[in-house]
Design an enzyme around this catalytic site. Structure first.
Site, PDB file in Angstrom:
ATOM      1  N   GLU A 294      -1.164   3.848  -6.692  1.00  0.00           N
ATOM      2  CA  GLU A 294      -1.388   2.534  -5.574  1.00  0.00           C
ATOM      3  C   GLU A 294      -0.835   1.326  -6.234  1.00  0.00           C
ATOM      4  O   GLU A 294      -0.705   1.355  -7.576  1.00  0.00           O
ATOM      5  CB  GLU A 294      -2.755   2.495  -5.145  1.00  0.00           C
ATOM      6  CG  GLU A 294      -3.732   2.098  -6.435  1.00  0.00           C
ATOM      7  CD  GLU A 294      -5.096   1.201  -5.935  1.00  0.00           C
ATOM      8  OE1 GLU A 294      -5.113   0.688  -4.608  1.00  0.00           O
ATOM      9  OE2 GLU A 294      -5.651   0.962  -6.519  1.00  0.00           O
ATOM     10  N   ARG A 298      -2.141  -8.401  -6.412  1.00  0.00           N
ATOM     11  CA  ARG A 298      -2.944  -9.387  -6.713  1.00  0.00           C
ATOM     12  C   ARG A 298      -3.273  -9.534  -8.341  1.00  0.00           C
ATOM     13  O   ARG A 298      -2.879  -8.572  -9.006  1.00  0.00           O
ATOM     14  CB  ARG A 298      -4.505  -9.268  -6.206  1.00  0.00           C
ATOM     15  CG  ARG A 298      -5.196  -7.839  -6.581  1.00  0.00           C
ATOM     16  CD  ARG A 298      -6.440  -7.684  -5.986  1.00  0.00           C
ATOM     17  NE  ARG A 298      -6.947  -6.381  -6.187  1.00  0.00           N
ATOM     18  CZ  ARG A 298      -7.600  -5.711  -6.949  1.00  0.00           C
ATOM     19  NH1 ARG A 298      -7.480  -6.297  -8.239  1.00  0.00           N
ATOM     20  NH2 ARG A 298      -7.956  -4.373  -7.097  1.00  0.00           N
TER      21      ARG A 298
HETATM   22  P1  ADP Z   1      -9.342  -3.903 -10.659  1.00  0.00           P
HETATM   23  O1  ADP Z   1      -8.196  -2.769 -11.340  1.00  0.00           O
HETATM   24  O2  ADP Z   1      -8.857  -5.246 -10.740  1.00  0.00           O
HETATM   25  O3  ADP Z   1     -10.763  -3.524 -11.448  1.00  0.00           O
HETATM   26  P2  ADP Z   1     -10.546  -2.795  -8.415  1.00  0.00           P
HETATM   27  O4  ADP Z   1      -9.592  -2.051  -7.546  1.00  0.00           O
HETATM   28  O5  ADP Z   1     -11.520  -2.353  -9.393  1.00  0.00           O
HETATM   29  O6  ADP Z   1      -9.401  -3.450  -9.384  1.00  0.00           O
HETATM   30  O7  ADP Z   1     -11.113  -4.288  -7.670  1.00  0.00           O
HETATM   31  C1  ADP Z   1     -11.545  -5.214  -8.220  1.00  0.00           C
HETATM   32  C2  ADP Z   1     -12.448  -6.158  -7.511  1.00  0.00           C
HETATM   33  O8  ADP Z   1     -12.121  -6.302  -6.234  1.00  0.00           O
HETATM   34  C3  ADP Z   1     -13.711  -5.454  -7.462  1.00  0.00           C
HETATM   35  O9  ADP Z   1     -14.766  -6.218  -7.577  1.00  0.00           O
HETATM   36  C4  ADP Z   1     -13.886  -4.559  -6.270  1.00  0.00           C
HETATM   37  O10 ADP Z   1     -14.947  -4.075  -5.852  1.00  0.00           O
HETATM   38  C5  ADP Z   1     -13.171  -5.476  -5.386  1.00  0.00           C
HETATM   39  N1  ADP Z   1     -12.243  -4.802  -4.303  1.00  0.00           N
HETATM   40  C6  ADP Z   1     -10.814  -4.199  -4.610  1.00  0.00           C
HETATM   41  N2  ADP Z   1     -10.375  -3.492  -3.345  1.00  0.00           N
HETATM   42  C7  ADP Z   1     -11.414  -3.713  -2.455  1.00  0.00           C
HETATM   43  C8  ADP Z   1     -11.577  -3.507  -1.060  1.00  0.00           C
HETATM   44  N3  ADP Z   1     -10.497  -2.619  -0.361  1.00  0.00           N
HETATM   45  N4  ADP Z   1     -12.665  -3.801  -0.359  1.00  0.00           N
HETATM   46  C9  ADP Z   1     -13.663  -4.521  -1.199  1.00  0.00           C
HETATM   47  N5  ADP Z   1     -13.477  -4.609  -2.480  1.00  0.00           N
HETATM   48  C10 ADP Z   1     -12.668  -4.425  -3.073  1.00  0.00           C
HETATM   49  P1  ADP Z   2      -9.068   2.299  -5.768  1.00  0.00           P
HETATM   50  O1  ADP Z   2      -7.987   1.653  -4.689  1.00  0.00           O
HETATM   51  O2  ADP Z   2     -10.179   2.292  -5.218  1.00  0.00           O
HETATM   52  O3  ADP Z   2      -8.864   1.527  -7.087  1.00  0.00           O
HETATM   53  P2  ADP Z   2      -7.315   4.425  -6.695  1.00  0.00           P
HETATM   54  O4  ADP Z   2      -6.463   5.274  -5.884  1.00  0.00           O
HETATM   55  O5  ADP Z   2      -6.595   3.391  -7.714  1.00  0.00           O
HETATM   56  O6  ADP Z   2      -8.499   3.853  -5.979  1.00  0.00           O
HETATM   57  O7  ADP Z   2      -8.171   5.537  -7.602  1.00  0.00           O
HETATM   58  C1  ADP Z   2      -9.289   5.156  -8.185  1.00  0.00           C
HETATM   59  C2  ADP Z   2      -9.537   6.234  -9.412  1.00  0.00           C
HETATM   60  O8  ADP Z   2      -9.901   7.409  -9.166  1.00  0.00           O
HETATM   61  C3  ADP Z   2      -8.353   6.277 -10.228  1.00  0.00           C
HETATM   62  O9  ADP Z   2      -8.267   5.309 -11.348  1.00  0.00           O
HETATM   63  C4  ADP Z   2      -8.572   7.591 -10.809  1.00  0.00           C
HETATM   64  O10 ADP Z   2      -9.621   7.649 -11.957  1.00  0.00           O
HETATM   65  C5  ADP Z   2      -9.068   8.379  -9.857  1.00  0.00           C
HETATM   66  N1  ADP Z   2      -8.115   9.184  -8.859  1.00  0.00           N
HETATM   67  C6  ADP Z   2      -7.437   8.406  -7.699  1.00  0.00           C
HETATM   68  N2  ADP Z   2      -6.369   9.345  -7.416  1.00  0.00           N
HETATM   69  C7  ADP Z   2      -6.798  10.538  -8.158  1.00  0.00           C
HETATM   70  C8  ADP Z   2      -6.131  11.814  -7.974  1.00  0.00           C
HETATM   71  N3  ADP Z   2      -4.990  12.182  -7.207  1.00  0.00           N
HETATM   72  N4  ADP Z   2      -6.321  12.696  -8.930  1.00  0.00           N
HETATM   73  C9  ADP Z   2      -7.556  12.429  -9.973  1.00  0.00           C
HETATM   74  N5  ADP Z   2      -8.106  11.395  -9.974  1.00  0.00           N
HETATM   75  C10 ADP Z   2      -7.746  10.009  -8.996  1.00  0.00           C
HETATM   76 MG    MG Z   3      -7.223   1.499  -8.073  1.00  0.00          MG
END
Ligand code: ADP
Ligand code: ADP
Ligand code: MG
Length: 457
Positions: A294, A298
């Site tokens: 993904e 930001r």
């Molecule tokens: P990072 O890699 O910066 O930690 P995260 O995906 O964990 O990215 O998101 C960072 C912050 O944004 C966290 O506080 C997470 O809970 C919030 N966040 C990210 N995406 C969403 C979403 N779709 N809805 C609600 N909160 C989100």
């Molecule tokens: P978010 O938007 O919540 O950050 P991601 O798609 O980045 O969601 O996935 C969050 C975490 O979930 C990844 O960092 C990884 O640890 C796990 N993950 C996501 N996709 C896969 C996959 N296809 N296979 C195994 N682990 C995954």
């Molecule tokens: Mg992610």
């Protein structure tokens, strides 16, 4: 980056906590006036004390303050600000908010609403990556609408697989299915959950990659050209949320690093990307293969480790680009200097299954010394409100190499004095002595397995 913030004169910071403080610091360095938009619960926050002006946008509940687009547009208008920085979380990846800010005649510090719409939809982002020649995790071509379509799509995806919300984020909206029966059971639950949590029930399927590492590339673009600031390794996760991040990844060869980072730049340039962004990948270490998962359009929580190893201030760069300046950095001027590690200190008790532990900060002494950086909104006497994210501070250690960064991180934790609430600091201190952490032998599942065995019930 030192002279001006391009076209930005007065910046509205539409966020809270440590990232609000971080953004204020960058704006001040560029001589940009600052206005903080905060909830009633955050009026005594460090950011509120530091901003040139404060606008209260609503009650504590995020849906009535930090997620309230109308309240933020009013704050923008009333404060006379000409730009908005959304931070991370809340409205940072809301295309509707980015569009509304631009329609109000102000600058959204980030990419256009169109790009956020395209990459914030994770299924659409996969298609965009494929079109740019970037490999993605094998998954469904589209977004199956019902159980029957999901089971049909799963035939080609293969099990085990993940059911993912197209609009998901923050580690939420992801479910595992090991076979068709489990998929049939989980799919409608995931649909309802995604609708409730993200206002969008669309789902897609992705092959579950076991024993993968999470490696992501930081990029900066000005709409024409993009550069990368190398990669971060973020495999140490709990519940798919990062807990400890580092730069560079300890396992990539120079050739793998080059291939990975070049693919991220190619994808960013194919989009005409503007601002700071991160492309997340899973890395199969045994086979040396990368798969895009993904893009986050930001600034990310873990951006400081990239700043430490490149010497580039990402938030200042965001403000300069948003102000209309072309990217001044050339790829050949960006060098990797040593290694950096970030420890997330959350108000959670590791001994009680990470139960939230908001409270009032009693004693507070931050670590100091060469290579140490602390990003935090805490001060002694501050009452951590229970309504928001549990992140209290990010402790960042930089060294000439990974061994030195780890040693400095250990020493920093030993110097830290933070009383009044349980935090994840105690867990980090144990982790930094574990041989598998020191030797970087881990994948995205390792920390949870270790926690299940190590932490007594
Ligand atoms: P990072 O890699 O910066 O930690 P995260 O995906 O964990 O990215 O998101 C960072 C912050 O944004 C966290 O506080 C997470 O809970 C919030 N966040 C990210 N995406 C969403 C979403 N779709 N809805 C609600 N909160 C989100
Ligand atoms: P978010 O938007 O919540 O950050 P991601 O798609 O980045 O969601 O996935 C969050 C975490 O979930 C990844 O960092 C990884 O640890 C796990 N993950 C996501 N996709 C896969 C996959 N296809 N296979 C195994 N682990 C995954
Ligand atoms: Mg992610």
């Amino acid at each position: 980056m030192s002279t001006t913030g391009g076209g930005i004169r007065r910046l509205l910071v539409a966020n809270r906590g440590e990232i609000a403080v971080r953004i204020l610091r960058a704006a001040k360095a560029l001589n940009i006036e600052t206005v903080l938009a905060c909830s009633e619960a955050d009026q005594d926050s460090l950011a509120a004390r530091q901003a040139d002006a404060v606008v209260v946008i609503g009650p504590a509940r995020a849906d009535r303050s930090y997620l309230n687009i109308d309240a933020l547009l009013k704050a923008l208008h009333d404060s006379g600000a000409d730009a908005v920085h959304p931070g991370y979380g809340f409205l940072a990846e809301s295309a509707a908010f980015a569009d509304a800010v631009e329609e109000a005649g102000a600058i959204f510090v980030g990419p256009s609403g169109d790009i956020i719409r395209r990459m914030g939809d994770k299924a659409e982002a996969r298609r965009t990556a494929l079109a740019a020649g970037v490999p993605v995790v094998p998954g469904s071509a589209g977004e199956p609408a019902d159980i029957e379509a999901a089971i049909a799509a799963a035939e080609t995806v293969g099990y085990p697989l993940l059911i993912k919300a197209s609009a998901g984020g923050g580690g939420r909206g992801i479910r595992l299915a090991r076979d068709a029966a489990e998929l049939a059971r989980e799919f409608p639950l995931a649909q309802r959950e995604a609708q409730a949590a993200f206002g969008n029930g669309a789902l897609y399927l992705e092959r579950f990659i076991e024993h993968a590492r999470h490696i992501e590339v930081q990029i900066l673009g000005d709409g024409q050209r993009a550069v990368h600031l190398f990669e971060r390794e973020c495999s140490l996760q709990r519940r798919r949320q990062k807990l400890l991040e580092e730069a560079p990844s300890p396992v990539l060869s120079a050739a793998q690093r080059e291939t990975l980072c070049a693919s991220a730049v190619r994808l960013a340039e194919s989009l005409g990307y503007r601002g700071a962004g991160t492309l997340e990948y899973l890395f199969n270490e045994a086979r040396g293969e990368f798969f895009f998962i993904e893009m986050n359009t930001r600034i990310q929580v873990e951006h400081p480790v990239s700043e430490m190893v490149t010497g580039i201030d990402l938030v200042q760069a965001m403000l300069c680009i948003a102000g209309g300046e072309p990217l001044r950095l050339r790829q050949e001027d960006i060098h990797l200097l040593g290694a950096a590690i970030e420890l997330r200190l959350n108000a959670e008790d590791p001994a009680r299954n990470f139960f939230p532990s908001p409270g009032t900060v009693e004693q507070l002494a931050w670590p100091r010394g060469a290579g140490i950086r602390v990003d935090s909104h805490l001060y002694a006497g501050y009452r951590v409100p229970p309504y928001y994210d549990s992140l209290l501070a990010k402790l960042i250690a930089h060294g000439a190499d990974r061994i030195e960064a780890l040693a400095r991180a250990r020493q920093a934790l030993d110097e830290l004095r933070l009383t009044g609430m349980a935090t994840t600091a105690s867990l980090h201190r144990r982790l930094l002595d574990e041989p598998w952490v020191i030797e970087a032998r881990f994948d995205t599942g390792t920390l949870e397995h270790w926690l299940a065995e190590e932490i007594p019930a």
